[in-house]
Design an enzyme around this catalytic site. Structure first.
Site, PDB file in Angstrom:
ATOM      1  N   GLY A   1       0.836  -1.208   0.000  1.00 39.48           N
ATOM      2  CA  GLY A   1       0.000   0.000   0.000  1.00 39.48           C
ATOM      3  C   GLY A   1       0.861   1.245   0.000  1.00 39.48           C
TER       4      GLY A   1
ATOM      5  NE  ARG B   1      -0.047  -8.437  -7.181  1.00 35.18           N
ATOM      6  CZ  ARG B   1       0.225  -7.322  -7.847  1.00 35.18           C
ATOM      7  NH1 ARG B   1       0.626  -7.390  -9.094  1.00 35.18           N
ATOM      8  NH2 ARG B   1       0.112  -6.149  -7.275  1.00 35.18           N
TER       9      ARG B   1
ATOM     10  NE  ARG C   1      -6.324  -2.038  -8.953  1.00 39.74           N
ATOM     11  CZ  ARG C   1      -5.304  -2.861  -9.057  1.00 39.74           C
ATOM     12  NH1 ARG C   1      -4.221  -2.514  -9.674  1.00 39.74           N
ATOM     13  NH2 ARG C   1      -5.378  -4.059  -8.520  1.00 39.74           N
TER      14      ARG C   1
ATOM     15  CG  ASP D   1      -5.196  -8.104   8.715  1.00 37.80           C
ATOM     16  OD1 ASP D   1      -4.796  -8.364   9.865  1.00 37.80           O
ATOM     17  OD2 ASP D   1      -4.428  -7.867   7.766  1.00 37.80           O
TER      18      ASP D   1
ATOM     19  CG  HIS E   1      -2.542  -3.985   9.186  1.00 37.11           C
ATOM     20  ND1 HIS E   1      -2.702  -2.714   8.712  1.00 37.11           N
ATOM     21  CD2 HIS E   1      -2.244  -4.744   8.098  1.00 37.11           C
ATOM     22  CE1 HIS E   1      -2.488  -2.689   7.402  1.00 37.11           C
ATOM     23  NE2 HIS E   1      -2.212  -3.916   7.014  1.00 37.11           N
TER      24      HIS E   1
ATOM     25  N   GLY F   1      -1.930  -9.166   8.186  1.00 33.81           N
ATOM     26  CA  GLY F   1      -2.086  -9.818   6.891  1.00 33.81           C
ATOM     27  C   GLY F   1      -0.787 -10.346   6.304  1.00 33.81           C
ATOM     28  CB  SER F   2       2.096  -8.812   4.863  1.00 37.68           C
ATOM     29  OG  SER F   2       2.537  -7.773   5.726  1.00 37.68           O
TER      30      SER F   2
END
Lengths: 345, 345
Positions: free
Chosen positions: A83, A166, A195, A285, A310, A312-313
């Protein structure tokens, strides 16, 4: 010797890549966010050619002030995130500064979290955990349908996606293994203007996923989805995309998962909808105002809402890949070469 | 008119099947567990041909006392569960009473929960939720590797299963969609003597799942697994299968998931291992002593352990299917016909 400024130590492996580059590395010496002053002082050095910034640190905002203070030599700002809502990309590009980010490498881990939140929400896990923590399990009477939620293998579900990039596609791939084989789900998705790109629009998603996949309007997605996953970019158009009106169109049995950015879902409207039983539950999240979210936040308190900080990753392999991509973007950019992943808007 | 006794209303659909059967239905009138007295009184009626019992209700224990009090006409006891650790099957069979249960129909929902617990444990979700509820999110410093856990898409993982029946296989099928494609996991499993049956032993699991699947000894499974899922039956041989010695052989980065029965994992030993960081984390749908588990239970308090209140089969579709299978077993048995699913030991 040209320099790269790094606002936070990004781990052994990525720091080693920086060290073996032809640049002098100026890294925030503390294992803590760099102060705004430290950042602005260091980026103003005329020898600085690139800057690595973090997403989760307020001092790392790449705004007009940041860009004004950048030395003449800065060719790239590379963020340790996919982001870039903390970056004024247009203003940076206007100054000839490229913006690097870390897409792709975190698709798997964010998709994993979205599937996990979907299951947690459908199966009322937050309520179950709260039951145990409040001492209520011993007196919970067993009953055939106690603590039951909707089944992800129910026939003919509709899976909705806001955004179909994705991460949505990876999430869909995972969700399909849980859904009914005899009465497979159909998939509906929203894509904002611009998009997906033409190649994505032309893709035959139905063939790709083996189930019906259709681009639809916002209202149809709200009305039809049993599982709705929010995975679009945060832009002025997507802020409050899921609001009172949207939630009011959703099924009472539907679950909402936000794996994107908090402000895309209006927190007040969601809390009202959850408490009124207007939708079945939500798994978040991300949440507007994070990380300044306390235990009394209405969405944290709601039994049919699970909020995680948060993450997520947040798996080790993914963060290593993000760190590597972040520093390689910075090195390439500082050399005047093409970035491995440049934000283009 | 021959009768079927039902210790708990099992939902509209299944009760309708009973009502349209040639039996008089004696159902516990309360939406609560039947008292032991109510059960023993009603099953002693000489006209009773079948009994439906529940797993989660202490009064429904099918022990010597229960069997002694059964009227002469009882041909079947059908439990609303796949597990039958509350039933003395041998003693029942010796009296000519068949035992029905509900296997198969809950494989999907338990597998869903096992995958969810795997993801929650690897990604430190319990710690994340506790962080928010304790008010710690606003002051959590962002850092590249903060709150990170091991990645399910890491190369060359080993997935271990204690027990390799239907639910393990469904869990494996789901886990595989999350794992690395370029460096796929290998699978190791333990099967106790007598299980799986010869057909299962002869099955080519490696071909079935597209990855290496090998039956191994307990110690090898402990040593090799990155993700260990417990899904065997509870028998005298499997109680405390996962104990101090087993946990001591596991990897520091491994996660343990129990989707079977609490006593297979020794709670005290697990708490010690978790607090010492001997394994990375655990996710438990079941726990010894449930439901008498309070918020101060060491496994509930451990940051790297998530405990949920036995919700494995708790989805609406699954419970409806279980209810239907339970009553059809009772009806068939009461008629003297073969059960749809009989416990044979």
């Amino acid at each position: 010797m040209p320099k790269i400024v790094v606002t936070r130590n990004v781990g052994e492996d990525a720091m080693a890549i920086l060290s073996s580059s032809p640049f002098e590395i100026i890294v925030n010496p503390d294992d803590a966010p760099a102060s705004r002053e430290w950042i602005l002082d260091n980026i103003s050095d005329p020898e600085v050619a690139g800057v690595c910034v973090m997403h989760g640190q307020p001092g790392d905002k790449v705004d007009e002030e940041f860009l004004e203070r950048c030395g003449e030599g800065v060719k790239v700002v590379s963020t340790f995130s996919v982001g870039y809502d903390h970056i004024n990309v247009k203003a940076a590009n206007a100054k000839g500064i490229k913006i690097g980010h870390t897409p792709g490498v975190l698709s798997d881990s964010v998709a994993d979290i979205c599937v996990m939140l979907t299951l947690m929400t459908m199966r009322r896990v937050e309520e179950g955990i709260q039951l145990i923590k409040s001492g209520g399990w011993p007196t919970l009477p067993w009953a055939p349908f106690v603590m039951c939620g909707p089944s992800i293998s129910s026939p003919n579900l509709t899976l909705g996606f806001l955004g179909f990039g994705r991460i949505s596609q990876q999430t869909l791939k995972r969700l399909l293994v849980f859904t009914s084989k005899s009465h497979p789900p159909k998939v509906v998705y929203l894509s904002s203007r611009g998009r997906p790109n033409q190649a994505e629009i032309d893709a035959d998603w139905t063939k790709e996923f083996g189930v019906s996949v259709e681009r639809k309007e916002k209202d149809e997605i709200a009305t039809e989805s049993d599982i709705l996953v929010v995975l679009c970019n945060q832009t002025p158009e997507t802020v409050n995309l899921v609001d009172k009106a949207f939630l009011g169109k959703m099924k009472k049995t539907a679950v909402l998962v936000n794996g994107a950015r908090g402000p895309i879902v209006n927190s007040e409207d969601l809390a009202v909808a959850l408490n009124a039983g207007q939708i079945f539950g939500a798994g978040l999240d991300v949440i507007t105002g994070e990380p300044n979210i306390g235990p009394d936040h209405p969405l944290v308190k709601a039994k049919n809402c699970v909020v995680i900080p948060h993450m997520g990753s947040a798996d080790i392999d993914t963060r290593k890949k993000m760190a590597e991509l972040c520093v390689r973007n910075a090195i390439n950019g500082a050399k005047g070469e093409a970035l491995l992943a440049e934000v283009k808007i």
